[in-house]
Motif scaffolding. Structure first.
Motif, PDB file in Angstrom:
ATOM      1  N   LYS A 282       7.559   2.535  -7.829  1.00  0.00           N
ATOM      2  CA  LYS A 282       6.344   2.197  -7.273  1.00  0.00           C
ATOM      3  C   LYS A 282       6.572   0.909  -7.923  1.00  0.00           C
ATOM      4  N   ASN A 283       6.862   0.844  -9.428  1.00  0.00           N
ATOM      5  CA  ASN A 283       6.680  -1.014  -9.387  1.00  0.00           C
ATOM      6  C   ASN A 283       8.002  -2.201  -9.270  1.00  0.00           C
TER       7      ASN A 283
ATOM      8  N   ASP B  78      -5.379  -0.414  -3.696  1.00  0.00           N
ATOM      9  CA  ASP B  78      -6.346  -0.016  -4.234  1.00  0.00           C
ATOM     10  C   ASP B  78      -5.298  -0.341  -5.914  1.00  0.00           C
ATOM     11  N   ASP B  79      -3.710   0.178  -6.585  1.00  0.00           N
ATOM     12  CA  ASP B  79      -3.695   0.163  -8.029  1.00  0.00           C
ATOM     13  C   ASP B  79      -3.821  -1.496  -9.111  1.00  0.00           C
TER      14      ASP B  79
ATOM     15  N   ASP C 256     -12.741   3.309  -4.323  1.00  0.00           N
ATOM     16  CA  ASP C 256     -11.985   2.985  -5.460  1.00  0.00           C
ATOM     17  C   ASP C 256     -12.161   2.673  -6.841  1.00  0.00           C
TER      18      ASP C 256
ATOM     19  N   LYS D  51       0.956   4.576  -0.225  1.00  0.00           N
ATOM     20  CA  LYS D  51      -0.105   6.271  -0.289  1.00  0.00           C
ATOM     21  C   LYS D  51       1.076   7.124   0.469  1.00  0.00           C
TER      22      LYS D  51
ATOM     23  N   ARG E   8       0.685  -0.893   0.079  1.00  0.00           N
ATOM     24  CA  ARG E   8       0.356   0.044  -0.047  1.00  0.00           C
ATOM     25  C   ARG E   8       1.245   0.758   0.358  1.00  0.00           C
TER      26      ARG E   8
ATOM     27  N   ASP F 198      -4.265  -1.804 -12.138  1.00  0.00           N
ATOM     28  CA  ASP F 198      -2.859  -1.510 -13.160  1.00  0.00           C
ATOM     29  C   ASP F 198      -2.164  -2.180 -12.704  1.00  0.00           C
ATOM     30  N   LEU F 199      -1.875  -1.785 -11.895  1.00  0.00           N
ATOM     31  CA  LEU F 199      -0.673  -2.563 -10.832  1.00  0.00           C
ATOM     32  C   LEU F 199      -0.782  -4.130 -10.504  1.00  0.00           C
TER      33      LEU F 199
ATOM     34  N   PRO G 186       5.705   6.333  -9.683  1.00  0.00           N
ATOM     35  CA  PRO G 186       5.226   5.469 -10.361  1.00  0.00           C
ATOM     36  C   PRO G 186       6.552   4.041 -10.973  1.00  0.00           C
TER      37      PRO G 186
END
Ligand SMILES: Cc1ncsc1CCOP(=O)(O)O
Ligand SMILES: C=C1C=NC(C)=NC1=N
Ligand SMILES: [Mg+2]
Length: 219
Positions: A55-56, A77-78, A96, A45, A43, A80-81, A52
C-alpha cells in the motif's frame, strides 16, 4: 484552504484503490488525470486489499503521478500514511477518529469528512472540515457497508440549512447523473467505478468533467 479554490478542485474527484481498477492503477490514474480529473484520493480498502508495504509503495507511486499533473493527492482514512508521505490531505468517515484531534494534528492539510445529514455536516464544519463528502447518492456496488441511499435530498437539505462549504456527492455517480448531482447542490462529484472500471478512464473523466461544468453553469 480557501473555499472557492477547493470547490474548483472538487469538480471531478477520482477515488480508487488497487481493488477498484480493471487495469494497472498507475495507468488508470494517468489516464483519469489526462481526461481532466481535478482531485485524487487513494483509498485502499476491502476484502483482499494490499498489505501495508504494498500500500505504501503504490501510494508513493500514485502521489508522484499526481505531483507531475499538479493535482492534489488525498489519502483515505490512514493519517499515518498521509503524514509519512506528506500528502496534500486526508479523508475520514464518521467512525475514523476524533475530528477535532485529527484537525489539530494536520492544521495545514486538506481535511474531508463523510457526512449523511445536516447535523453531521455542521459538526464536521465546526471541527474544521474543509469539504464534505455526501452520499451514497445512488446505489453503489463499490462499497458494501454504505448508509442508506439518499438521492438528492441531503444535498438539498444541506444547502437549505445555509451550508455554503465545499460539498462533493458520492455513490453510483456517472456521466448520466452527474449534472443532476451538481444541480442538487454539490460543487463536484466523487467517483470510483465510473472511471476505474471504464475501458477508457481518460474518456470517462472528460465526460464527467463536461457534465459537471454544464451543471455549474446552469446554477
Ligand atoms: C466510498 C463510498 N462512499 C459512499 S458510496 C462509496 C463508493 C463510491 O463508488 P462508486 O463511485 O463506484 O459508486
Ligand atoms: C466515503 C467517502 C465519501 N466521500 C469522499 C470524498 N471520499 C470517501 N472516501
Ligand atoms: Mg473511513
Amino acid at each position: 484552504m480557501e473555499y472557492n479554490t477547493l470547490k474548483l478542485q472538487l469538480k471531478v474527484y477520482f477515488i480508487m484503490g488497487s481493488l477498484n481498477c480493471r487495469a494497472e492503477p498507475e495507468l488508470v490514474l494517468e489516464q483519469a488525470l489526462k481526461g481532466g480529473a481535478t482531485l485524487f484520493q487513494y483509498r485502499e480498502k476491502g476484502e483482499g486489499c494490499l498489505s501495508p508495504d504494498q500500500k505504501n509503495a503504490l501510494a508513493l507511486s500514485l502521489q508522484k503521478i499526481c505531483g507531475k499533473n499538479h493535482v492534489p493527492f488525498i489519502i483515505n482514512d490512514d493519517i499515518d500514511l498521509m503524514i509519512s508521505l506528506n500528502a496534500d490531505g486526508l479523508h475520514i468517515g464518521q467512525e475514523d477518529g476524533d475530528l477535532n484531534q485529527i484537525r489539530s494534528s494536520i492544521p495545514d492539510k486538506i481535511l474531508g469528512v463523510s457526512v449523511h445529514n445536516v447535523e453531521e455536516a455542521e459538526d464536521a464544519l465546526r471541527a474544521g472540515a474543509d469539504y464534505l463528502g455526501v452520499g451514497p447518492i445512488f446505489d453503489t456496488s463499490t462499497k458494501m457497508d454504505t448508509r442508506d441511499v439518499m438521492g438528492f435530498s441531503v444535498l438539498k437539505e444541506l444547502r437549505a440549512a445555509g451550508i455554503t462549504a465545499p460539498i462533493v456527492g458520492i455513490g453510483g455517480i456517472s456521466e448520466e447523473n452527474a449534472f443532476e448531482v451538481i444541480e442538487a447542490g454539490a460543487d463536484g462529484v466523487s467517483v470510483i467505478s465510473a472511471i476505474s472500471q471504464h475501458v477508457n478512464p481518460e474518456k470517462a473523466a472528460s465526460g464527467l468533467l463536461e457534465r459537471v461544468e454544464k451543471g455549474l453553469e446552469s446554477k
